[in-house]
Design a protein around this motif. Structure first.
Motif, PDB file in Angstrom:
ATOM      1  N   SER A   1      -7.832  40.374  20.220  1.00 27.69           N
ATOM      2  CA  SER A   1      -6.611  40.295  21.034  1.00 27.69           C
ATOM      3  C   SER A   1      -6.701  39.097  21.979  1.00 27.69           C
ATOM      4  O   SER A   1      -5.711  38.390  22.201  1.00 27.69           O
ATOM      5  N   LYS A   2      -7.890  38.866  22.516  1.00 32.69           N
ATOM      6  CA  LYS A   2      -8.059  37.748  23.458  1.00 32.69           C
ATOM      7  C   LYS A   2      -7.778  36.418  22.749  1.00 32.69           C
ATOM      8  O   LYS A   2      -7.086  35.549  23.286  1.00 32.69           O
ATOM      9  N   GLU A   3      -8.288  36.286  21.551  1.00 28.37           N
ATOM     10  CA  GLU A   3      -8.063  35.047  20.791  1.00 28.37           C
ATOM     11  C   GLU A   3      -6.585  34.874  20.429  1.00 28.37           C
ATOM     12  O   GLU A   3      -6.044  33.779  20.484  1.00 28.37           O
ATOM     13  N   GLN A   4      -5.956  35.996  20.076  1.00 29.89           N
ATOM     14  CA  GLN A   4      -4.521  35.914  19.743  1.00 29.89           C
ATOM     15  C   GLN A   4      -3.710  35.489  20.961  1.00 29.89           C
ATOM     16  O   GLN A   4      -2.790  34.690  20.859  1.00 29.89           O
TER      17      GLN A   4
ATOM     18  N   LYS B   1      11.919  35.888  25.668  1.00 30.65           N
ATOM     19  CA  LYS B   1      11.423  37.265  25.496  1.00 30.65           C
ATOM     20  C   LYS B   1      10.514  37.404  24.277  1.00 30.65           C
ATOM     21  O   LYS B   1       9.649  38.268  24.238  1.00 30.65           O
ATOM     22  N   LYS B   2      10.684  36.530  23.308  1.00 32.01           N
ATOM     23  CA  LYS B   2       9.841  36.669  22.104  1.00 32.01           C
ATOM     24  C   LYS B   2       8.347  36.534  22.462  1.00 32.01           C
ATOM     25  O   LYS B   2       7.504  37.185  21.873  1.00 32.01           O
ATOM     26  N   TYR B   3       8.055  35.693  23.460  1.00 32.88           N
ATOM     27  CA  TYR B   3       6.649  35.539  23.857  1.00 32.88           C
ATOM     28  C   TYR B   3       6.126  36.822  24.500  1.00 32.88           C
ATOM     29  O   TYR B   3       5.000  37.242  24.242  1.00 32.88           O
ATOM     30  N   LEU B   4       6.973  37.426  25.320  1.00 35.98           N
ATOM     31  CA  LEU B   4       6.571  38.691  25.945  1.00 35.98           C
ATOM     32  C   LEU B   4       6.406  39.770  24.869  1.00 35.98           C
ATOM     33  O   LEU B   4       5.443  40.540  24.902  1.00 35.98           O
ATOM     34  N   ASP B   5       7.317  39.801  23.916  1.00 37.44           N
ATOM     35  CA  ASP B   5       7.211  40.780  22.829  1.00 37.44           C
ATOM     36  C   ASP B   5       5.892  40.603  22.081  1.00 37.44           C
ATOM     37  O   ASP B   5       5.231  41.575  21.726  1.00 37.44           O
ATOM     38  N   MET B   6       5.518  39.336  21.862  1.00 42.47           N
ATOM     39  CA  MET B   6       4.253  39.093  21.151  1.00 42.47           C
ATOM     40  C   MET B   6       3.070  39.527  22.014  1.00 42.47           C
ATOM     41  O   MET B   6       2.105  40.103  21.512  1.00 42.47           O
ATOM     42  N   GLN B   7       3.164  39.274  23.321  1.00 37.90           N
ATOM     43  CA  GLN B   7       2.073  39.720  24.210  1.00 37.90           C
ATOM     44  C   GLN B   7       1.934  41.240  24.149  1.00 37.90           C
ATOM     45  O   GLN B   7       0.823  41.762  24.031  1.00 37.90           O
ATOM     46  N   ILE B   8       3.071  41.936  24.223  1.00 36.08           N
ATOM     47  CA  ILE B   8       3.032  43.409  24.192  1.00 36.08           C
ATOM     48  C   ILE B   8       2.437  43.887  22.867  1.00 36.08           C
ATOM     49  O   ILE B   8       1.606  44.794  22.823  1.00 36.08           O
ATOM     50  N   ASN B   9       2.834  43.212  21.817  1.00 37.29           N
ATOM     51  CA  ASN B   9       2.358  43.577  20.486  1.00 37.29           C
ATOM     52  C   ASN B   9       0.852  43.374  20.343  1.00 37.29           C
ATOM     53  O   ASN B   9       0.159  44.156  19.689  1.00 37.29           O
ATOM     54  N   ILE B  10       0.341  42.336  20.949  1.00 40.50           N
ATOM     55  CA  ILE B  10      -1.103  42.050  20.867  1.00 40.50           C
ATOM     56  C   ILE B  10      -1.869  43.028  21.765  1.00 40.50           C
ATOM     57  O   ILE B  10      -2.868  43.623  21.357  1.00 40.50           O
ATOM     58  N   ILE B  11      -1.393  43.187  22.986  1.00 43.34           N
ATOM     59  CA  ILE B  11      -2.133  43.995  23.977  1.00 43.34           C
ATOM     60  C   ILE B  11      -2.026  45.490  23.669  1.00 43.34           C
ATOM     61  O   ILE B  11      -2.975  46.245  23.855  1.00 43.34           O
ATOM     62  N   GLN B  12      -0.856  45.902  23.190  1.00 44.26           N
ATOM     63  CA  GLN B  12      -0.585  47.316  22.914  1.00 44.26           C
ATOM     64  C   GLN B  12      -0.910  48.212  24.102  1.00 44.26           C
ATOM     65  O   GLN B  12      -1.746  49.125  24.007  1.00 44.26           O
TER      66      GLN B  12
ATOM     67  N   LYS C   1       3.778  24.057  35.567  1.00 42.95           N
ATOM     68  CA  LYS C   1       2.855  24.712  34.631  1.00 42.95           C
ATOM     69  C   LYS C   1       3.507  25.954  34.059  1.00 42.95           C
ATOM     70  O   LYS C   1       4.120  26.728  34.811  1.00 42.95           O
ATOM     71  N   ALA C   2       3.351  26.167  32.771  1.00 43.49           N
ATOM     72  CA  ALA C   2       3.790  27.434  32.191  1.00 43.49           C
ATOM     73  C   ALA C   2       2.870  28.528  32.735  1.00 43.49           C
ATOM     74  O   ALA C   2       1.686  28.301  32.976  1.00 43.49           O
ATOM     75  N   VAL C   3       3.440  29.707  32.944  1.00 46.91           N
ATOM     76  CA  VAL C   3       2.664  30.837  33.485  1.00 46.91           C
ATOM     77  C   VAL C   3       2.643  31.922  32.417  1.00 46.91           C
ATOM     78  O   VAL C   3       3.583  32.708  32.285  1.00 46.91           O
ATOM     79  N   PHE C   4       1.586  31.938  31.654  1.00 48.43           N
ATOM     80  CA  PHE C   4       1.540  32.779  30.460  1.00 48.43           C
ATOM     81  C   PHE C   4       1.306  34.249  30.807  1.00 48.43           C
ATOM     82  O   PHE C   4       2.041  35.133  30.380  1.00 48.43           O
ATOM     83  N   GLY C   5       0.266  34.501  31.584  1.00 46.85           N
ATOM     84  CA  GLY C   5      -0.076  35.889  31.911  1.00 46.85           C
ATOM     85  C   GLY C   5      -1.531  35.941  32.316  1.00 46.85           C
ATOM     86  O   GLY C   5      -2.272  34.962  32.152  1.00 46.85           O
ATOM     87  N   HIS C   6      -1.928  37.081  32.856  1.00 52.52           N
ATOM     88  CA  HIS C   6      -3.316  37.218  33.302  1.00 52.52           C
ATOM     89  C   HIS C   6      -3.766  38.652  33.075  1.00 52.52           C
ATOM     90  O   HIS C   6      -3.009  39.592  33.309  1.00 52.52           O
ATOM     91  N   GLY C   7      -5.015  38.811  32.678  1.00 53.83           N
ATOM     92  CA  GLY C   7      -5.594  40.147  32.625  1.00 53.83           C
ATOM     93  C   GLY C   7      -6.358  40.435  31.355  1.00 53.83           C
ATOM     94  O   GLY C   7      -6.750  39.523  30.623  1.00 53.83           O
ATOM     95  N   PHE C   8      -6.541  41.724  31.131  1.00 52.22           N
ATOM     96  CA  PHE C   8      -7.360  42.233  30.030  1.00 52.22           C
ATOM     97  C   PHE C   8      -6.506  42.291  28.759  1.00 52.22           C
ATOM     98  O   PHE C   8      -5.414  42.865  28.767  1.00 52.22           O
ATOM     99  N   ALA C   9      -7.025  41.708  27.712  1.00 50.15           N
ATOM    100  CA  ALA C   9      -6.246  41.592  26.467  1.00 50.15           C
ATOM    101  C   ALA C   9      -6.009  42.941  25.779  1.00 50.15           C
ATOM    102  O   ALA C   9      -5.181  43.018  24.866  1.00 50.15           O
TER     103      ALA C   9
END
Ligand code: URA
Length: 250
Positions: free
Chosen positions: A55-58, A167-178, A80-88
């Protein structure tokens, strides 16, 4: 299959797969699948198979896409783009509105005054910024005057179109992190995800669902900075979230 056809497929697969740096080499035909034809040289009995990305690599790979995104004008004016922070693999994900001045300068979500309050809320829940995941519905700083990213008090909420594009980026983050549960902070991210019109004062603390994940809307920490009497409601909402994480019940 003829040996020549077989080799052609094997070589095609190999050359396609060699483009990726995270492929590991694995022998094939160790089992009963081994073809009876013994004339294939041993070197050619190897193909490259994919090691699944963590998940971290994704997330890191997605971060690079976001860093290069110019799909809306915010991508051309932000620092700067602000992607996100925390545990994958976090159980709990917080989703805010969009980066402000401090976040735009550092590339980190929720590090200004509102962010420091969010950090306290997270710690009061017995967690840290590194054990949850923090993101925004838009990844780039929405500015009132986009020509002046150095100006303070230049923040504005993202438009519906900016949210829709990003929103597609957030959707992908949610999908990866679950995550097991999402907390939306404030009206923008709540509306952006749930497409609901109620004011945040009415929808906060209710149990919603987004793409099969439980979701609890609450006030944005900047609203608590303006009106500290709202803090008790956020704490009520966070107690629901903790109860769900501890028991699986809501
Ligand atoms: N407000 C947000 O909604 N997100 C941030 O990252 C910072 C402030």
């Amino acid at each position: 299959m003829k040996q020549s056809e077989y080799l052609k497929i094997l070589n095609l697969a190999k050359s396609t797969l060699e483009d990726y740096d995270n492929w590991g080499e694995t022998e094939i035909y160790k089992t009963s699948q081994k073809p009876s034809n013994k004339t294939i040289p041993e070197k050619q009995q190897k193909i490259f198979t994919k090691k699944p990305l963590t998940s971290k690599e994704q997330l890191e790979s997605l971060r690079k896409q976001v860093d290069n995104c110019k799909e809306c004008s915010l991508g051309t004016t932000r620092l700067k783009a602000v992607f996100g922070h925390g545990f994958a693999n976090a159980d709990l994900m917080f989703i805010g509105e969009g980066p402000g001045y401090d976040e735009d300068h550092k590339g980190e979500p929720f590090i200004g005054r509102a962010g420091q309050l969010l950090t306290k809320i997270i710690e009061a829940m017995g967690k840290t910024r590194d054990t949850v995941y923090i993101a925004n519905i838009v990844k780039c700083h929405p500015m009132i005057d986009p020509s002046n990213p150095e100006k303070r008090e230049n923040d504005r909420p993202p438009t519906p179109l900016e949210m829709q594009v990003c929103k597609k980026y957030l959707d992908m983050q949610i999908n990866i992190i679950q995550p097991k549960i999402i907390v939306t902070l404030g009206a923008s991210s709540t509306k952006g995800l749930l497409n609901r019109e109620e004011p945040i004062s009415r929808i906060r603390g209710t149990i919603q669902e987004y793409n099969g994940v439980k979701l609890v809307p609450t006030y944005h920490p900047s609203a608590l900075l303006r009106n500290s009497s709202l803090k008790k409601f956020v704490w009520e909402d966070m107690k629901k979230v903790m109860h769900f994480l501890n028991t699986g019940e809501i």
